[in-house]
Scaffold this active site. Sequence first.
Site, PDB file in Angstrom:
ATOM      1  N   GLU A  19      -2.197   3.795  -7.660  1.00  0.00           N
ATOM      2  CA  GLU A  19      -1.133   4.349  -6.821  1.00  0.00           C
ATOM      3  C   GLU A  19       0.192   4.364  -7.572  1.00  0.00           C
ATOM      4  O   GLU A  19       0.954   5.333  -7.497  1.00  0.00           O
ATOM      5  CB  GLU A  19      -0.972   3.527  -5.541  1.00  0.00           C
ATOM      6  CG  GLU A  19      -2.233   3.400  -4.700  1.00  0.00           C
ATOM      7  CD  GLU A  19      -3.056   2.158  -5.028  1.00  0.00           C
ATOM      8  OE1 GLU A  19      -3.677   1.606  -4.103  1.00  0.00           O
ATOM      9  OE2 GLU A  19      -3.110   1.746  -6.204  1.00  0.00           O
TER      10      GLU A  19
ATOM     11  N   HIS B 221      -1.441  -0.248 -11.200  1.00  0.00           N
ATOM     12  CA  HIS B 221      -2.416   0.217 -10.213  1.00  0.00           C
ATOM     13  C   HIS B 221      -2.426   1.744 -10.166  1.00  0.00           C
ATOM     14  O   HIS B 221      -1.462   2.397 -10.560  1.00  0.00           O
ATOM     15  CB  HIS B 221      -2.089  -0.363  -8.844  1.00  0.00           C
ATOM     16  CG  HIS B 221      -2.356  -1.830  -8.748  1.00  0.00           C
ATOM     17  ND1 HIS B 221      -2.249  -2.519  -7.568  1.00  0.00           N
ATOM     18  CD2 HIS B 221      -2.735  -2.740  -9.677  1.00  0.00           C
ATOM     19  CE1 HIS B 221      -2.554  -3.787  -7.768  1.00  0.00           C
ATOM     20  NE2 HIS B 221      -2.845  -3.949  -9.041  1.00  0.00           N
TER      21      HIS B 221
ATOM     22  N   CYS C  80       1.716  -1.828  -3.959  1.00  0.00           N
ATOM     23  CA  CYS C  80       1.555  -0.369  -3.891  1.00  0.00           C
ATOM     24  C   CYS C  80       1.984   0.177  -2.528  1.00  0.00           C
ATOM     25  O   CYS C  80       2.564   1.252  -2.446  1.00  0.00           O
ATOM     26  CB  CYS C  80       0.113   0.020  -4.207  1.00  0.00           C
ATOM     27  SG  CYS C  80      -0.308  -0.269  -5.935  1.00  0.00           S
TER      28      CYS C  80
ATOM     29  N   CYS D 214      -2.759  -2.407  -2.156  1.00  0.00           N
ATOM     30  CA  CYS D 214      -2.242  -3.765  -2.061  1.00  0.00           C
ATOM     31  C   CYS D 214      -0.807  -3.720  -1.525  1.00  0.00           C
ATOM     32  O   CYS D 214      -0.241  -2.645  -1.331  1.00  0.00           O
ATOM     33  CB  CYS D 214      -2.263  -4.438  -3.440  1.00  0.00           C
ATOM     34  SG  CYS D 214      -1.048  -3.765  -4.588  1.00  0.00           S
TER      35      CYS D 214
END
Length: 161
Positions: A80, A78, A109, A106
């Site tokens: 992040e 992801h 993260c 999410c």
Amino acid sequence: MARKSKDTYFGEIADLVSSRSTCLRNQVGAVIVKDSQILSTGYNGAPKGLPHCDEVGCIREEMGLKSGEHHELCRGLHAEQNAIIQAAYHGVSVKGGKIYVTTRPCSICTKMIINAGIEEIIYIEEYDDRLAAELLAQSHLRIRRINVKRKYGRNATNKSQ
């Protein structure tokens, strides 16, 4: 012309960063900022040197997985995660910083952001993850949504870019 706010400025940069994403489902960008300086950026995509989903296809799509389910069944990281990893790779502390993200993080993260010492999440688009919301409610993190019109990514308002 009025000067952009810092939130708009960094939010638009996160949106631009998302344009490097190789994810076939959702293009996300992240920018970690401290004292109004960019420390790191990240977008969602495969690990360094490995084929990206836009080259080999999306296993999640092939399996019919819904958004938010089975994050581990994805070859990509992801945005992040990549922003935090890039900062660590280059020896840059993100403790006390803010992260601007095109999509609300999410749960995975969110846990990384908490442990990295980031103090605030600023995001553009919603992402429904009950566990992430619960973790944020129990943490020290501040979170807020900003109104930035996306030019890149899945929900962009200008697809010609």
